[in-house]
Motif scaffolding. Structure first.
Motif, PDB file in Angstrom:
ATOM      1  N   GLY A 123       0.569  -1.199  -0.064  1.00 57.60           N
ATOM      2  CA  GLY A 123      -0.265  -0.546  -0.148  1.00 57.60           C
ATOM      3  C   GLY A 123       0.924   1.407  -0.219  1.00 57.60           C
ATOM      4  N   ARG A 124       2.296   1.348   0.294  1.00 57.15           N
ATOM      5  CA  ARG A 124       3.601   1.937  -0.040  1.00 57.15           C
ATOM      6  C   ARG A 124       4.617   1.967  -0.380  1.00 57.15           C
ATOM      7  NH1 ARG A 124       4.469   3.356   6.179  1.00 57.15           N
ATOM      8  NH2 ARG A 124       4.246   0.325   6.809  1.00 57.15           N
ATOM      9  N   ARG A 125       5.323   2.689  -0.563  1.00 56.41           N
ATOM     10  CA  ARG A 125       6.862   2.151  -0.811  1.00 56.41           C
ATOM     11  C   ARG A 125       7.561   1.480  -0.568  1.00 56.41           C
ATOM     12  NH1 ARG A 125       8.646   8.629  -2.748  1.00 56.41           N
ATOM     13  NH2 ARG A 125       7.481   8.958  -1.609  1.00 56.41           N
ATOM     14  N   VAL A 126       8.045   0.862  -0.581  1.00 59.29           N
ATOM     15  CA  VAL A 126       9.156   0.241   0.602  1.00 59.29           C
ATOM     16  C   VAL A 126      10.612   0.847   0.056  1.00 59.29           C
ATOM     17  CG1 VAL A 126       9.652  -2.166   0.791  1.00 59.29           C
ATOM     18  CG2 VAL A 126       7.314  -1.837  -0.353  1.00 59.29           C
ATOM     19  N   LEU A 127      10.888   0.120   0.951  1.00 58.32           N
ATOM     20  CA  LEU A 127      12.676   0.989   1.264  1.00 58.32           C
ATOM     21  C   LEU A 127      13.622  -0.252   0.306  1.00 58.32           C
ATOM     22  CD1 LEU A 127      14.956   2.463   2.194  1.00 58.32           C
ATOM     23  CD2 LEU A 127      15.472   1.237   3.650  1.00 58.32           C
ATOM     24  N   ASN A 128      14.200  -0.101  -0.285  1.00 58.84           N
ATOM     25  CA  ASN A 128      15.228  -0.878  -1.182  1.00 58.84           C
ATOM     26  C   ASN A 128      15.766  -1.621  -0.379  1.00 58.84           C
ATOM     27  OD1 ASN A 128      17.424  -1.564  -2.859  1.00 58.84           O
ATOM     28  ND2 ASN A 128      17.817   0.431  -3.978  1.00 58.84           N
ATOM     29  N   SER A 129      16.013  -2.822  -0.500  1.00 55.80           N
ATOM     30  CA  SER A 129      16.051  -3.826   0.070  1.00 55.80           C
ATOM     31  C   SER A 129      17.548  -4.153   0.375  1.00 55.80           C
ATOM     32  CB  SER A 129      15.855  -4.833  -0.209  1.00 55.80           C
ATOM     33  OG  SER A 129      16.119  -5.937  -1.562  1.00 55.80           O
ATOM     34  N   LEU A 130      18.282  -3.330  -0.763  1.00 56.36           N
ATOM     35  CA  LEU A 130      19.799  -3.397  -0.660  1.00 56.36           C
ATOM     36  C   LEU A 130      20.309  -2.491   0.165  1.00 56.36           C
ATOM     37  CD1 LEU A 130      20.604  -4.046  -4.323  1.00 56.36           C
ATOM     38  CD2 LEU A 130      20.429  -5.807  -2.532  1.00 56.36           C
ATOM     39  N   PHE A 131      19.200  -1.130   0.094  1.00 58.49           N
ATOM     40  CA  PHE A 131      19.441  -0.245   1.284  1.00 58.49           C
ATOM     41  C   PHE A 131      19.684  -0.614   2.325  1.00 58.49           C
ATOM     42  CE2 PHE A 131      18.909   3.058   4.185  1.00 58.49           C
ATOM     43  CZ  PHE A 131      19.989   4.632   3.977  1.00 58.49           C
ATOM     44  N   THR A 132      18.958  -1.818   2.764  1.00 64.35           N
ATOM     45  CA  THR A 132      18.662  -2.756   3.930  1.00 64.35           C
ATOM     46  C   THR A 132      19.721  -2.848   4.541  1.00 64.35           C
ATOM     47  OG1 THR A 132      15.919  -2.250   4.239  1.00 64.35           O
ATOM     48  CG2 THR A 132      17.526  -3.859   6.125  1.00 64.35           C
ATOM     49  N   VAL A 133      20.314  -3.847   3.599  1.00 64.91           N
ATOM     50  CA  VAL A 133      21.640  -4.752   3.925  1.00 64.91           C
ATOM     51  C   VAL A 133      22.818  -3.743   4.561  1.00 64.91           C
ATOM     52  CG1 VAL A 133      22.900  -6.655   2.835  1.00 64.91           C
ATOM     53  CG2 VAL A 133      20.733  -6.617   2.546  1.00 64.91           C
ATOM     54  N   ALA A 134      22.689  -2.498   3.644  1.00 65.33           N
ATOM     55  CA  ALA A 134      23.840  -1.909   3.514  1.00 65.33           C
ATOM     56  C   ALA A 134      24.105  -1.037   5.610  1.00 65.33           C
ATOM     57  CB  ALA A 134      23.993  -1.145   2.849  1.00 65.33           C
ATOM     58  N   LEU A 135      23.083  -0.791   5.473  1.00 62.56           N
ATOM     59  CA  LEU A 135      22.444   0.492   6.648  1.00 62.56           C
ATOM     60  C   LEU A 135      22.524  -0.902   7.846  1.00 62.56           C
ATOM     61  CD1 LEU A 135      21.563   2.953   8.206  1.00 62.56           C
ATOM     62  CD2 LEU A 135      19.788   1.735   8.056  1.00 62.56           C
TER      63      LEU A 135
END
Length: 173
Positions: A71-83
């Motif tokens: 229902g809304r934009r999802v954070l880029n999963s590779l950013f999640t891994v990096a952070l």
């Protein structure tokens, strides 16, 4: 480098640079709850997604994202891994890592959205001496990320090549 200590003569004393753990200091089974947290912004998502040329509308197009299960934009999963993968650096690997040898078993059990505040934890899974280098060893890490509601949003296993304590450097223990 600024100092905040004073020597016996009253002049600022140089502090050694911040460092993580040497190979010998890692204990299998040790768990770390990292002090850093980070609230995710729309800019984080749009910038990272654009820099990496990921054109998925799930990350960039709000109207499209409204039609998805989220229902809304999802954070880029590779950013999640990096952070989440960076939260451990000051405590565990600053100036003591020679690099990553691999990532595996990366799992995203819950999506991350703009406005979520993330934190990380690390468990040391295993370690062994390097078979080809005398100055280093291999450490297996599990990094976990959680949102502000303590919901697990990432779990990944990483293998790193870690420096051994240099000859002549005292053991802090």
């Amino acid at each position: 480098m600024s100092t905040d200590t004073t020597s016996a003569t009253g002049t600022p004393a140089a502090r050694p640079p911040m460092r993580g753990l040497y190979f010998e200091e890692f204990e299998v089974g040790a768990e770390y709850k990292h002090a850093f947290t980070r609230t995710i912004t729309e800019m984080d998502n749009v910038m990272f997604t654009s820099l990496t040329m990921n054109l998925a509308p799930l990350h960039l197009d709000e109207e499209y994202a409204k039609t998805t299960i989220h229902g809304r934009r999802v954070l880029n999963s590779l950013f999640t891994v990096a952070l989440i993968g960076a939260f451990h650096v000051p405590e565990l690997t600053m100036r003591t890592t020679l690099g990553n040898l691999g990532y595996e078993k990366i799992v995203f059990p819950h999506p991350v959205f703009h406005g979520d505040t993330l934190r990380g934890e690390t468990t040391i899974l295993d370690k062994r001496e390097s078979r080809s280098r005398t100055d280093s060893g291999i450490v297996w890490f599990e990094h976990r990320g959680y949102n502000q509601d303590d919901v697990l949003i990432l779990s990944c296993h990483r293998t790193g090549l870690m420096l051994k304590r240099p000859a002549g450097e005292p053991d802090p223990a």
